[in-house]
Design a protein around this motif. Structure first.
Motif, PDB file in Angstrom:
ATOM      1  N   ALA A 116       0.825  -1.207   0.000  1.00  0.00           N
ATOM      2  CA  ALA A 116       0.000   0.000   0.000  1.00  0.00           C
ATOM      3  C   ALA A 116       0.859   1.257   0.000  1.00  0.00           C
ATOM      4  O   ALA A 116       0.620   2.193  -0.782  1.00  0.00           O
ATOM      5  N   ILE A 117       1.871   1.302   0.860  1.00  0.00           N
ATOM      6  CA  ILE A 117       2.745   2.482   0.926  1.00  0.00           C
ATOM      7  C   ILE A 117       3.486   2.659  -0.397  1.00  0.00           C
ATOM      8  O   ILE A 117       3.588   3.780  -0.928  1.00  0.00           O
ATOM      9  N   GLY A 118       4.012   1.573  -0.942  1.00  0.00           N
ATOM     10  CA  GLY A 118       4.724   1.658  -2.210  1.00  0.00           C
ATOM     11  C   GLY A 118       3.833   2.116  -3.346  1.00  0.00           C
ATOM     12  O   GLY A 118       4.251   2.903  -4.198  1.00  0.00           O
ATOM     13  N   HIS A 119       2.596   1.623  -3.358  1.00  0.00           N
ATOM     14  CA  HIS A 119       1.677   2.003  -4.430  1.00  0.00           C
ATOM     15  C   HIS A 119       1.288   3.476  -4.333  1.00  0.00           C
ATOM     16  O   HIS A 119       1.277   4.201  -5.342  1.00  0.00           O
ATOM     17  N   VAL A 120       0.961   3.954  -3.145  1.00  0.00           N
ATOM     18  CA  VAL A 120       0.553   5.347  -2.968  1.00  0.00           C
ATOM     19  C   VAL A 120       1.687   6.297  -3.327  1.00  0.00           C
ATOM     20  O   VAL A 120       1.494   7.284  -4.067  1.00  0.00           O
ATOM     21  N   THR A 121       2.884   6.023  -2.830  1.00  0.00           N
ATOM     22  CA  THR A 121       4.008   6.918  -3.116  1.00  0.00           C
ATOM     23  C   THR A 121       4.399   6.891  -4.594  1.00  0.00           C
ATOM     24  O   THR A 121       4.830   7.909  -5.141  1.00  0.00           O
ATOM     25  N   SER A 122       4.236   5.742  -5.245  1.00  0.00           N
ATOM     26  CA  SER A 122       4.477   5.679  -6.695  1.00  0.00           C
ATOM     27  C   SER A 122       3.492   6.574  -7.431  1.00  0.00           C
ATOM     28  O   SER A 122       3.869   7.316  -8.352  1.00  0.00           O
ATOM     29  N   THR A 123       2.230   6.508  -7.042  1.00  0.00           N
ATOM     30  CA  THR A 123       1.202   7.316  -7.692  1.00  0.00           C
ATOM     31  C   THR A 123       1.447   8.800  -7.468  1.00  0.00           C
ATOM     32  O   THR A 123       1.271   9.616  -8.385  1.00  0.00           O
ATOM     33  N   VAL A 124       1.853   9.171  -6.256  1.00  0.00           N
ATOM     34  CA  VAL A 124       2.177  10.575  -5.973  1.00  0.00           C
ATOM     35  C   VAL A 124       3.339  11.032  -6.856  1.00  0.00           C
ATOM     36  O   VAL A 124       3.337  12.146  -7.393  1.00  0.00           O
ATOM     37  N   SER A 125       4.327  10.177  -7.026  1.00  0.00           N
ATOM     38  CA  SER A 125       5.476  10.515  -7.870  1.00  0.00           C
ATOM     39  C   SER A 125       5.056  10.677  -9.323  1.00  0.00           C
ATOM     40  O   SER A 125       5.485  11.621 -10.004  1.00  0.00           O
ATOM     41  N   PHE A 126       4.214   9.772  -9.824  1.00  0.00           N
ATOM     42  CA  PHE A 126       3.743   9.870 -11.205  1.00  0.00           C
ATOM     43  C   PHE A 126       2.942  11.148 -11.434  1.00  0.00           C
ATOM     44  O   PHE A 126       2.959  11.722 -12.532  1.00  0.00           O
ATOM     45  N   ALA A 127       2.238  11.600 -10.392  1.00  0.00           N
ATOM     46  CA  ALA A 127       1.458  12.822 -10.521  1.00  0.00           C
ATOM     47  C   ALA A 127       2.347  14.062 -10.504  1.00  0.00           C
ATOM     48  O   ALA A 127       2.007  15.089 -11.111  1.00  0.00           O
ATOM     49  N   ALA A 128       3.502  13.982  -9.833  1.00  0.00           N
ATOM     50  CA  ALA A 128       4.344  15.163  -9.634  1.00  0.00           C
ATOM     51  C   ALA A 128       5.365  15.369 -10.748  1.00  0.00           C
ATOM     52  O   ALA A 128       5.717  16.515 -11.056  1.00  0.00           O
ATOM     53  N   VAL A 129       5.874  14.281 -11.337  1.00  0.00           N
ATOM     54  CA  VAL A 129       6.917  14.399 -12.362  1.00  0.00           C
ATOM     55  C   VAL A 129       6.521  13.588 -13.590  1.00  0.00           C
ATOM     56  O   VAL A 129       5.499  12.896 -13.593  1.00  0.00           O
ATOM     57  N   ALA A 130       7.334  13.689 -14.626  1.00  0.00           N
ATOM     58  CA  ALA A 130       7.078  12.920 -15.846  1.00  0.00           C
ATOM     59  C   ALA A 130       7.185  11.425 -15.557  1.00  0.00           C
ATOM     60  O   ALA A 130       7.962  10.993 -14.709  1.00  0.00           O
ATOM     61  N   VAL A 131       6.366  10.629 -16.265  1.00  0.00           N
ATOM     62  CA  VAL A 131       6.368   9.184 -16.067  1.00  0.00           C
ATOM     63  C   VAL A 131       7.756   8.607 -16.330  1.00  0.00           C
ATOM     64  O   VAL A 131       8.229   7.731 -15.601  1.00  0.00           O
ATOM     65  N   SER A 132       8.418   9.107 -17.372  1.00  0.00           N
ATOM     66  CA  SER A 132       9.747   8.599 -17.709  1.00  0.00           C
ATOM     67  C   SER A 132      10.742   8.841 -16.577  1.00  0.00           C
ATOM     68  O   SER A 132      11.551   7.967 -16.244  1.00  0.00           O
TER      69      SER A 132
END
Length: 415
Positions: A172-188
């Motif tokens: 859960a923690i890994g998934h949420v933080t990944s999603t926050v990162s994808f929202a903040a910066v480019a996917v690449s």
């Protein structure tokens, strides 16, 4: 998978069987050659399998050979039924095509998920709630599947639940933080940072689990660290929110792997991932309500509905959540079909595909230095994955099984 045929020294070993024992008509000992330090378990005389006449396997290091024998009556029954050939399905006739399809489906679902998930943030910039929607759709998919018996739901008890809770929390923690990162910066760029996950995995193995990591593996991680550092210095979309959350995601998924090894269950992968998703959903709901709840109630949903409409908003959540669940499930199923080395290489290529397609679809502008750094990091991950998988292959112990007194199967287990 190699099969075991005639082995050097077998004839000489057979000659050592006492002649008096053979005259009495007693069952002769099953004799095979094993390297120094091996333990040989022998039983009744074994029937040679015709398919093994031209096959051989090289055994190195301390190994254990285990022979499973059957009574002559069972062997005769097996021989009688050998002529009744069962029709082979498509998967048995074309295993390479089926495995290739699994890899294609894994890549396709992952790329589509990353693209659609990033587009949602254009009109709904609430990554905590989006993470909850991913897990909610996945849980709904599992519940519907269980209701129809596809697959049959595995029973749950308190012992298994205690083992799965740490895994699900890290997931859960890994998934949420990944999603926050994808929202903040480019996917690449987010995937470039996530390429550091092997570094955290090796560190955890060395300093937490106490499992020594070979120097060659540490050296293979140097290009990964250097590549991510070079890419981060000139990334146009860089911000600390995206970078820090991606790093937390790496740490969380590393601990998820550690707890997964401790959670030894007989449950199949489909049911296991379903239960982990259910627990992770309950973990993710409170932070989403606390952090984003007030904004969503005031104007979040209202603004999103005004931009795309209620029907499209709900359908987009459903589709993205479905792609998220399916790509994770297919990745697990692919792992079960191939050797660790093939899966490791496939995982690296998947990241290359996601980075490449995200740059094309979103038109992200990257500097030359960022491109070079990303390439170095991915190459380092590929080198690390290749070397680690080869080491894992060498650790596995061959087990030889005679089945039905007629054919033989070789499987491998870890020491």
């Amino acid at each position: 998978m190699a099969a075991l045929g005639t082995t050097p020294g077998a004839a000489a070993a057979a000659a050592s069987v006492p002649q008096r024992q053979r005259r009495r008509g007693a069952s002769s000992l099953a004799v095979a050659y094993a390297p120094e330090g091996a333990r040989l378990v022998s039983g009744r005389q074994l029937r040679a399998a015709p398919v093994l006449a031209s096959s051989s396997v090289a055994l190195s290091g301390p190994v254990r050979l285990r022979f499973l024998c059957v009574a002559p009556a069972a062997a005769a029954s097996a021989s009688a039924s050998a002529g009744e050939a069962k029709p082979q399905g498509f998967a048995e006739r074309y295993p390479t095509l089926v495995t290739g399809f699994f890899f294609f489906l894994w890549y396709f679902l992952n790329v589509i998920f990353n693209i659609l998930n990033k587009k949602i943030f254009d009109y709904f910039p609430y990554p905590y709630f989006v993470s909850v929607s991913h897990l909610f759709v996945g849980v709904l998919y599992c519940l519907i599947g269980w209701s129809f018996g596809f697959p049959k739901r595995a029973p749950m008890n308190s012992t298994v639940l205690k083992q799965l809770v740490p895994v699900a929390v890290c997931h859960a923690i890994g998934h949420v933080t990944s999603t926050v990162s994808f929202a903040a910066v480019a996917v690449s760029f987010a995937h470039t940072i996530k390429a550091l996950e092997p570094f955290f995995s090796a560190s955890a193995s060395q300093f937490i689990l106490g499992q020594p990591v070979p120097l060659t593996l540490w050296l293979s991680l140097v290009p990964v660290v250097v590549g991510v550092s070079v890419a981060s210095l000139t990334e146009l979309s860089f911000n600390w929110t995206g970078f820090i959350n991606a790093m937390i995601s790496n740490i969380s998924f590393t601990y998820r792997s550690i707890y997964s090894k401790k959670a030894m269950t007989d449950m199949d992968s489909t049911n296991l991932y379903a239960y982990i998703s259910i627990i992770a959903l309950f973990v993710c709901i409170p932070p989403a309500i606390i952090i984003e709840g007030p904004q969503l109630m005031q104007h979040g949903f209202k603004d999103a509905i005004a931009k795309v409409g209620l029907t499209k908003l709900i359908s987009n959540f459903f589709v993205v959540g479905l792609f998220y669940h399916l790509y994770n499930q297919v990745a697990t199923n692919t792992l079960e079909r191939v050797a660790p080395l093939s899966h490791a290489i496939g995982n690296v290529l998947k990241r290359v595909f996601v980075i490449g397609f995200s740059i094309i679809v979103f038109g992200n502008k990257i500097t030359t230095q960022t491109g070079i750094g990303t390439s170095i990091a991915i190459a380092g991950v590929a080198l690390y994955s290749f070397m680690k998988a080869k080491i894992e292959e060498e650790k596995r112990i061959p087990q030889v099984h005679y089945l039905n007194g007629y054919s033989m199967r070789v499987s491998f287990i870890k020491p």
